[in-house]
Design an enzyme around this catalytic site. Structure first.
Site, PDB file in Angstrom:
ATOM      1  CB  SER A 164      -0.905   0.002   1.237  1.00 42.29           C
ATOM      2  OG  SER A 164      -1.517   1.265   1.424  1.00 42.29           O
ATOM      3  CE1 TYR A 176      -4.081  -2.223   5.084  1.00 43.98           C
ATOM      4  CE2 TYR A 176      -3.154  -0.046   4.713  1.00 43.98           C
ATOM      5  CZ  TYR A 176      -3.697  -1.211   4.219  1.00 43.98           C
ATOM      6  OH  TYR A 176      -3.854  -1.382   2.861  1.00 43.98           O
TER       7      TYR A 176
END
Length: 317
Positions: A164, A176
């Protein structure tokens, strides 16, 4: 002088364009294993590669999701149930893949399975909240990869890890961004180690996209659940106004998110079909023109920009 520089840059991109247009042969004989095909990028990629002629081996979390995927694809695509947090499940899936690919080996491993919640300011979270994401997004990827590497090496194939832009710039608290930074590091070391075997490793770095995993409702509910479990002292330090502003920022982020999931799956397809795939693919206008340049800026400048654009806790006002 400037004319020569422009010419050299233009020549570089022309040569790169030519190299990246060269496609591997016999796609119909190549097996690709994809994790996380229940929805989002994985589901679209499985259908896309099936149409391209690959022999797709798709993992889902439940039989119902697997059945829906099989109904949308050709008879070439086959499914298996996989929980990437469970060693027994990974071992069983690895044996299943071995039985399907035989002596051909595994051309492509796409580590797509992932989760994004709980995400909130770090102080609101527990160790278990961090571990929940890391077990799926990082440790699950590592264990799946280690189990299947002998098959990928046999085929001199590809490993594709879905990271990401949050693996370049830490945009939020929780596990995350940590997991995506870990994916970047794991991919770098893996790429260098496996280059001698003819195996190529690529990382996909999407910006903000709307998927089943990442929706405003999912994030908002998770944030409220975390907030309700925060101790009174921390709640007092941050204040209700911070919570409202934080939720509004999340909502605005999702309003700006792209719905064009195919721009991500097209990059993954390129890593599996091109003779010379890239090491990294930053996907989305926000990733290419904001977050990627931001990741190369001085830390003090990045911190200042993040500070000015973030809500303030009550005790900081």
């Amino acid at each position: 002088m400037w004319l020569y520089l422009v010419g050299l840059v233009g020549l570089y991109y022309l040569l790169r364009w030519y190299r990246e247009r060269q496609v591997v042969s016999n796609l119909q004989d190549k097996y690709v294993f994809i994790t996380g095909c229940s929805s989002g990028f994985g589901n679209l990629l499985a259908r896309q590669l099936d149409q391209r002629g690959f022999r797709v081996l798709a993992s889902c979390r439940s039989e119902l999701q697997a059945e829906r995927l099989r109904d949308q694809t050709s008879g070439r695509l086959e499914t298996v149930i996989l929980d990437v947090t469970q060693t027994e499940s990974i071992t069983a899936a690895t044996q299943w893949v071995k039985e399907h690919v035989g002596n051909r080996g595994l051309w492509g491993l796409v580590n797509n399975a992932g989760i994004s919640v709980p995400t909130a300011p770090n102080e609101w979270l527990t160790k278990q909240d961090f571990a929940k994401i890391l077990n799926v997004n990082l440790l699950g990827v590592i264990e799946v990869t280690l189990n299947l590497l002998p098959l990928v090496r046999k085929a001199k194939g590809r490993v594709v890890n879905i990271s990401s832009i949050a693996g370049r710039v830490s945009l939020c608290g929780g596990g995350y961004s940590i997991s995506k930074y870990g994916i970047e590091a794991f991919s770098d070391s893996l790429r260098r180690e496996l280059s001698s075997f003819g195996v190529k490793v690529s990382v996909i770095e999407p910006g903000f996209f709307k998927t089943g995993m990442t929706s405003n409702d999912t994030f908002s509910r998770s944030i409220l659940e975390v907030w309700n479990q925060v101790c009174p002292e921390v709640k007092k330090a941050y204040g209700e106004e911070f919570l409202v502003s934080y939720l509004k920022d999340v909502e605005m982020s999702f309003k700006r998110s792209s719905t064009s999931l195919s721009s991500v799956t097209d990059c993954i397809e390129h890593t599996l079909t091109a003779c010379h795939p890239r090491s990294r693919y930053s996907v989305g206008w926000d990733a290419k023109f904001f977050f990627l340049p931001l990741s190369y800026m001085p830390t003090v400048l990045v911190d200042t920009m993040m500070y000015l654009s973030s809500p303030r806790p009550a005790k900081a006002l």
